[in-house]
Write an enzyme that holds these catalytic residues in place. Structure first.
Site, PDB file in Angstrom:
ATOM      1  N   ASN A 140       0.821  -1.202   0.000  1.00 34.88           N
ATOM      2  CA  ASN A 140       0.000   0.000   0.000  1.00 34.88           C
ATOM      3  C   ASN A 140       0.867   1.269   0.000  1.00 34.88           C
ATOM      4  O   ASN A 140       0.998   1.926  -1.034  1.00 34.88           O
ATOM      5  CB  ASN A 140      -0.956  -0.019   1.196  1.00 34.88           C
ATOM      6  CG  ASN A 140      -2.015   1.069   1.122  1.00 34.88           C
ATOM      7  OD1 ASN A 140      -1.860   2.029   0.384  1.00 34.88           O
ATOM      8  ND2 ASN A 140      -3.073   0.924   1.879  1.00 34.88           N
ATOM      9  N   ASP A 141       1.485   1.560   1.127  1.00 30.55           N
ATOM     10  CA  ASP A 141       2.244   2.814   1.220  1.00 30.55           C
ATOM     11  C   ASP A 141       3.374   2.901   0.189  1.00 30.55           C
ATOM     12  O   ASP A 141       3.679   3.984  -0.300  1.00 30.55           O
ATOM     13  CB  ASP A 141       2.823   2.969   2.627  1.00 30.55           C
ATOM     14  CG  ASP A 141       1.720   3.151   3.666  1.00 30.55           C
ATOM     15  OD1 ASP A 141       0.657   3.683   3.303  1.00 30.55           O
ATOM     16  OD2 ASP A 141       1.933   2.757   4.826  1.00 30.55           O
ATOM     17  N   VAL A 142       3.992   1.748  -0.140  1.00 34.49           N
ATOM     18  CA  VAL A 142       5.142   1.790  -1.045  1.00 34.49           C
ATOM     19  C   VAL A 142       4.739   2.032  -2.501  1.00 34.49           C
ATOM     20  O   VAL A 142       5.600   2.155  -3.369  1.00 34.49           O
ATOM     21  CB  VAL A 142       6.002   0.504  -0.967  1.00 34.49           C
ATOM     22  CG1 VAL A 142       6.593   0.345   0.420  1.00 34.49           C
ATOM     23  CG2 VAL A 142       5.212  -0.715  -1.372  1.00 34.49           C
TER      24      VAL A 142
END
Lengths: 465, 92
Positions: free
Chosen positions: A391-393
């Site tokens: 997600n964040d990456v």
């Protein structure tokens, strides 16, 4: 004479350690490198047995048998998904061994009346403090990764930083006491107790996705503790091997921090990963009316028209244990002449290299695993990118919004591929607690479901189609 | 020369050797690097063996025994699990 033989053997062992680590530069030579390192260790251990201060082998044999049995069982039984926990706990044992050896050396010096110079006492204090921090810090990291006793989320309370500093100062103060008065053996154990508390306090506030940094840092500490013990015993073997490992852990720590565009201090003390106020509401605004949901059948058709596919795995793949179905997907697509590669973010997962180990377990050739920079340079030619449990990456906000908690973090630019497929249970935010506009982008399809089941269904749909 | 200075020299130079060697390890092998280097940090075992075998007192012997157990877990477990992982990378 005997001492010279021992020291020359330690030199040989140290050289073998360096060659062993050099072997790890390539998957082809790595197995041999690891064996060379093990041979170095065997030489060091065997030659130590001729040391003239050893008068009984009873305890040594008991210790080696018990330790080997525990170590071997843990190493053989652990599933690949449990690797972060295992590496964490092994770091801890190294630190624990160092603090015991330094404590025994201090007591011994007092019993035999041998010299306790400043070097010895300072090194004893350092070895005890780093050893205790490593042992207890690793234990907390283990519990967080295994999700037992301690929550995987950051545990924070008011006055935490002040308390940490006070505890650190207390440990250093007790260490200084040992330097001033080496006969105060019990002080050493008070110092170890205080440093143990410090180890727990330091790791408790750190959230799950920051674990790669913590595990790498504890790895470094376990080496530095061994090096400090080398200064206690004036043993070059310990100093060399310990500092090699200390350097290795520091490099990994730096790489992990850079991959998150955060300083080590920020990772250690900011407690990132808690609830972000209003995050859910902001998410609703961004996602409203823009989410395109897809099915396995539709996705199979999209993939059939593709020539190049990039799979971006994240911690979700490890949790769902989806690596084997992913390998089947890889084979299915390759059979159809589609080029499939994997883009691995340095901090994907819970320790450095976590995704690579899981994909290697599933028999994905290692030359199909691209590093972030290389993957990004080729993203424009990719027809379909599949985000699996990450997600964040892959959150483009890192590039566009300088006020975001992940601003400036290097990401995998999946949004630059022609079509993005995100496999995810829901629209819930990732570790950073922020919504991901990628999910609402025009070229993104959301494929909701458990990672493993989603891929299995997709594979079935491709076979039918 | 003071023995401390000699030790410090060895320490400093080893750190640099470590940096040079480890920088060349590709990210794909970072986990085996950690477990393998961790096994090497079990080198404390050689200090532990002397504590456990010298038998200066019951307390030092017990401390030595604990240290031997901890360090052996580290060494044996570390090299073994690294071997297991690296075998998977080598298969291709």
């Amino acid at each position: 004479m005997r001492e010279s033989i021992i020291n020359i053997a330690y030199l040989v062992a140290s050289i073998l350690f360096i060659f062993g680590l050099k072997g790890l530069a390539h998957p082809r030579t790595a197995v041999r490198g690891n064996l060379i390192g093990a041979v170095g260790m065997l030489i060091a251990v065997l030659v130590t047995m001729i040391d003239q201060s050893i008068i009984s082998f009873e305890m040594i044999i008991i210790g080696i048998v018990v330790g080997s049995a525990i170590g071997a069982i843990m190493a053989i039984k652990i599933p690949m998904t449990g690797m972060p926990q295992l590496v964490a706990i092994f770091n801890g044992f190294g630190g624990g061994a160092s603090l015991f050896v330094a404590g025994a050396a201090l007591l011994e010096a007092n019993i035999t009346g041998s010299a306790t110079g400043t070097q010895m006492t300072v090194a004893t204090a350092i070895s005890g403090i780093i050893g205790a921090v490593t042992f207890w810090g690793s234990l907390v990291a283990f519990c967080k990764l295994q999700e037992v006793v301690v929550s995987g989320n950051p545990v924070q309370f008011p006055g935490q930083h002040v308390l940490n500093i006070l505890v650190l100062l207390a440990a250093i103060g007790l260490g200084a006491w040992i330097v001033v008065d080496p006969s105060a053996v019990s002080t050493y154990w008070y110092m170890v107790a205080v440093a143990s508390l410090l180890g727990i306090l330091l790791v408790i506030p750190i959230g799950g996705a920051d674990m790669p940094v913590v595990v790498a840092l504890l790895n470094s500490y376990s080496g530095l503790a061994a090096a400090a013990t080398g200064f206690v015993l004036n043993n070059n073997g310990l100093i060399i091997a310990g500092s090699l490992v200390g350097a290795s852990g520091l490099i990994l720590t730096t790489i992990m921090c850079k991959a998150m565009n955060r300083s080590l201090a920020n990772v250690m003390f900011a407690g990132v990963g808690g609830e972000v106020v209003g995050g859910a509401q902001k998410g609703a605004e961004i996602y409203e009316g823009k989410i395109k949901s897809t099915s396995a059948e539709e996705l199979a058709m999209v993939l059939e028209g593709a020539q190049r596919v990039m799979i971006v795995p994240g911690y979700g793949m490890a949790v769902a244990q989806a690596q084997h179905p992913v390998r089947d997907l890889y084979n299915l697509l390759e059979e159809r002449g589609i080029k499939v590669e994997f883009a691995v973010h340095p901090v994907a997962g819970r320790m450095p290299g976590h995704m690579n180990v899981l994909l290697a377990e599933a028999d994905i050739p290692y030359d199909k695993l691209l590093e972030m920079e290389q993957a990004n340079s080729e993203m424009g030619d990719v027809d379909v990118s599949i985000v699996l449990g990450a997600n964040d990456v892959v959150n483009p906000v890192a590039r566009t919004d300088p006020t975001s908690p992940i601003a400036g973090m290097p990401i995998i630019d999946v949004d630059k591929s022609k079509t993005v497929v995100v496999i995810k249970r829901s629209l819930s935010p990732g570790f950073a607690g922020i919504p991901n506009p990628l999910f609402a982008a025009d070229n993104t399809l959301m494929y909701f479901g458990d990672g493993k089941k989603a891929i299995v269904d997709l594979n079935a749909a491709i076979k039918e189609g | 020369m003071d023995i401390f200075v000699i030790s410090l020299t060895i320490f400093a130079l080893s750190i640099f050797v470590g940096f040079e060697v480890i920088t060349k390890v590709p990210p794909t092998l970072h986990t085996p690097l950690m477990s393998g280097s961790n096994a090497i940090s079990g080198i404390t075992l050689i200090g532990a063996l002397i504590s456990a075998g010298a038998q200066h007192s019951t307390v030092t012997t017990v401390l030595g025994l604990c240290a031997v157990i901890f360090a052996t877990i580290n060494v044996v477990g570390g090299f073994l699990v690294t071997h297991r992982m690296l075998k998977m990378f080598q298969r291709k």
